[in-house]
Scaffold this motif. Structure first.
Motif, PDB file in Angstrom:
ATOM      1  N   ALA A 227      51.218  40.104  38.938  1.00 17.32           N
ATOM      2  CA  ALA A 227      51.469  39.127  40.001  1.00 17.32           C
ATOM      3  C   ALA A 227      50.441  39.250  41.119  1.00 17.32           C
ATOM      4  O   ALA A 227      50.051  38.248  41.725  1.00 17.32           O
ATOM      5  N   ARG A 228      49.995  40.456  41.399  1.00 19.41           N
ATOM      6  CA  ARG A 228      49.002  40.661  42.465  1.00 19.41           C
ATOM      7  C   ARG A 228      47.615  40.163  42.071  1.00 19.41           C
ATOM      8  O   ARG A 228      46.791  39.874  42.940  1.00 19.41           O
ATOM      9  N   ALA A 229      47.349  40.065  40.777  1.00 20.55           N
ATOM     10  CA  ALA A 229      45.993  39.777  40.287  1.00 20.55           C
ATOM     11  C   ALA A 229      45.431  38.471  40.841  1.00 20.55           C
ATOM     12  O   ALA A 229      44.272  38.401  41.226  1.00 20.55           O
ATOM     13  N   GLU A 230      46.241  37.420  40.869  1.00 17.41           N
ATOM     14  CA  GLU A 230      45.779  36.113  41.353  1.00 17.41           C
ATOM     15  C   GLU A 230      46.741  35.577  42.405  1.00 17.41           C
ATOM     16  O   GLU A 230      47.039  34.385  42.439  1.00 17.41           O
ATOM     17  N   LEU A 231      47.221  36.453  43.279  1.00 18.74           N
ATOM     18  CA  LEU A 231      48.264  36.071  44.227  1.00 18.74           C
ATOM     19  C   LEU A 231      47.748  35.048  45.235  1.00 18.74           C
ATOM     20  O   LEU A 231      46.783  35.302  45.960  1.00 18.74           O
ATOM     21  N   PRO A 232      48.389  33.882  45.310  1.00 17.72           N
ATOM     22  CA  PRO A 232      47.973  32.866  46.290  1.00 17.72           C
ATOM     23  C   PRO A 232      48.218  33.335  47.719  1.00 17.72           C
ATOM     24  O   PRO A 232      49.173  34.067  47.989  1.00 17.72           O
ATOM     25  N   LYS A 233      47.393  32.910  48.617  1.00 17.59           N
ATOM     26  CA  LYS A 233      47.540  33.241  50.025  1.00 17.59           C
ATOM     27  C   LYS A 233      48.845  32.654  50.559  1.00 17.59           C
ATOM     28  O   LYS A 233      49.195  31.520  50.263  1.00 17.59           O
ATOM     29  N   GLY A 234      49.555  33.437  51.344  1.00 14.64           N
ATOM     30  CA  GLY A 234      50.792  32.951  51.951  1.00 14.64           C
ATOM     31  C   GLY A 234      52.031  33.178  51.117  1.00 14.64           C
ATOM     32  O   GLY A 234      53.115  32.725  51.491  1.00 14.64           O
ATOM     33  N   LEU A 235      51.902  33.907  49.994  1.00 15.15           N
ATOM     34  CA  LEU A 235      53.058  34.168  49.125  1.00 15.15           C
ATOM     35  C   LEU A 235      53.351  35.664  49.123  1.00 15.15           C
ATOM     36  O   LEU A 235      52.494  36.476  48.790  1.00 15.15           O
ATOM     37  N   ARG A 236      54.565  36.019  49.512  1.00 17.95           N
ATOM     38  CA  ARG A 236      54.992  37.419  49.588  1.00 17.95           C
ATOM     39  C   ARG A 236      55.713  37.820  48.309  1.00 17.95           C
ATOM     40  O   ARG A 236      56.622  37.119  47.856  1.00 17.95           O
ATOM     41  N   LEU A 237      55.326  38.948  47.730  1.00 17.37           N
ATOM     42  CA  LEU A 237      55.956  39.439  46.506  1.00 17.37           C
ATOM     43  C   LEU A 237      57.076  40.418  46.836  1.00 17.37           C
ATOM     44  O   LEU A 237      56.904  41.319  47.661  1.00 17.37           O
ATOM     45  N   ILE A 238      58.214  40.242  46.170  1.00 22.66           N
ATOM     46  CA  ILE A 238      59.307  41.204  46.271  1.00 22.66           C
ATOM     47  C   ILE A 238      59.642  41.662  44.849  1.00 22.66           C
ATOM     48  O   ILE A 238      60.071  40.848  44.021  1.00 22.66           O
TER      49      ILE A 238
END
Length: 263
Positions: A227-238
């Motif tokens: 999920a971190r590999a191409e994470l869009p700006k402004g999106l928080r991962l939980i």
């Protein structure tokens, strides 16, 4: 009888089978599928004119936020994917090349695959209902839950279905929304005991989520790296592992009390 060839002619003749081989490799179908971000659907609302979650036997509350399940779209199992397709997708962030066997059961026809995906969706919906009602301490004999989501197959919406049921029946447990009014997206299978499982394609699903307004994405903990590999700006991962811990994370996010894990 053999005749002596000049060097240029010999090189040209030898190049013919090499060129033929390269042409075969370039244009031959390969055992891959090309995937891209797919549709998302708010399980707290309607999908194609019908409520995704319908509850009877218990009062359902109004909700303000959104819980968006996410999908990927892949080339059909009978689509020919060639080397140029693979190379093109390899260098794009909005597409991914995946082994066809990872997307579709090997050897199955299109109709068999569709039937298989529908069966997985039905099993996922049943497990999601059991997990949600079990979490709330409600009896399935008293509370009836109907889940409808058109044109989507597979088990990866399980977690979002469970969260949607909980939000409609109990919110955050203190008269508030589980979402806190946010657009929250995610993915993950769900077992009847509330265990969350990995699904695949999360890098593409995060893009679909951000495209459709999400600011938070729930991801199976084992897939944080993807999920971190191409994470869009402004999106928080939980990261999530169980239904109970997911609800706790969302309540902490909403109230500002307690810790919210991150990938």
């Amino acid at each position: 009888m053999f005749s002596r060839l000049t060097r240029p002619r010999a090189i040209a003749v030898c190049a013919l089978p090499v060129a033929a081989l390269l042409a075969t490799v370039v244009f031959a179908p390969l055992p891959f599928s090309v995937a891209q971000p797919g549709m998302t659907a708010n399980v707290l609302g309607e999908n194609k004119g019908a409520e995704v979650i319908t509850i009877s036997g218990a009062p359902a509350q109004d909700t303000r936020g959104q819980l968006r399940m996410t999908t990927i779209e892949a080339t059909s199992p009978d689509t020919r994917v060639s080397l140029p397709d693979v190379i093109d997708s390899w260098f794009r962030t909005d597409q991914a090349v995946m082994p066809r066997d990872a997307v579709y059961p090997n050897g199955d026809s299109v109709k068999e695959i569709e039937r298989h995906n529908e069966e997985q969706m039905k099993e996922s919906q049943d497990a999601a209902t059991q997990a949600a009602l079990g979490y709330l301490g409600l009896n399935a004999k008293d509370v009836k839950v109907s889940l409808k989501l058109a044109d989507v197959g597979g088990p990866s919406a399980g977690l979002l279905f469970s969260l949607g049921i909980i939000d409609k029946l109990d919110g955050d447990g203190s008269d508030g929304d589980l979402t806190g009014g946010r657009v929250i997206a995610g993915t993950g299978t769900i077992a009847a005991d509330g265990t969350v499982g990995a699904v695949g394609g999360v890098a593409l699903k995060t893009q679909a989520a951000r495209r459709d307004g999400a600011t938070v994405f729930l991801v199976p903990k084992a897939e944080c790296g993807d999920a971190r590999a191409e994470l869009p700006k402004g999106l928080r991962l939980i990261p999530v592992t169980t239904l109970k811990s997911t609800v706790s994370s969302l309540v902490a996010l909403e109230t500002g009390k307690g810790s919210v894990p991150s990938c």
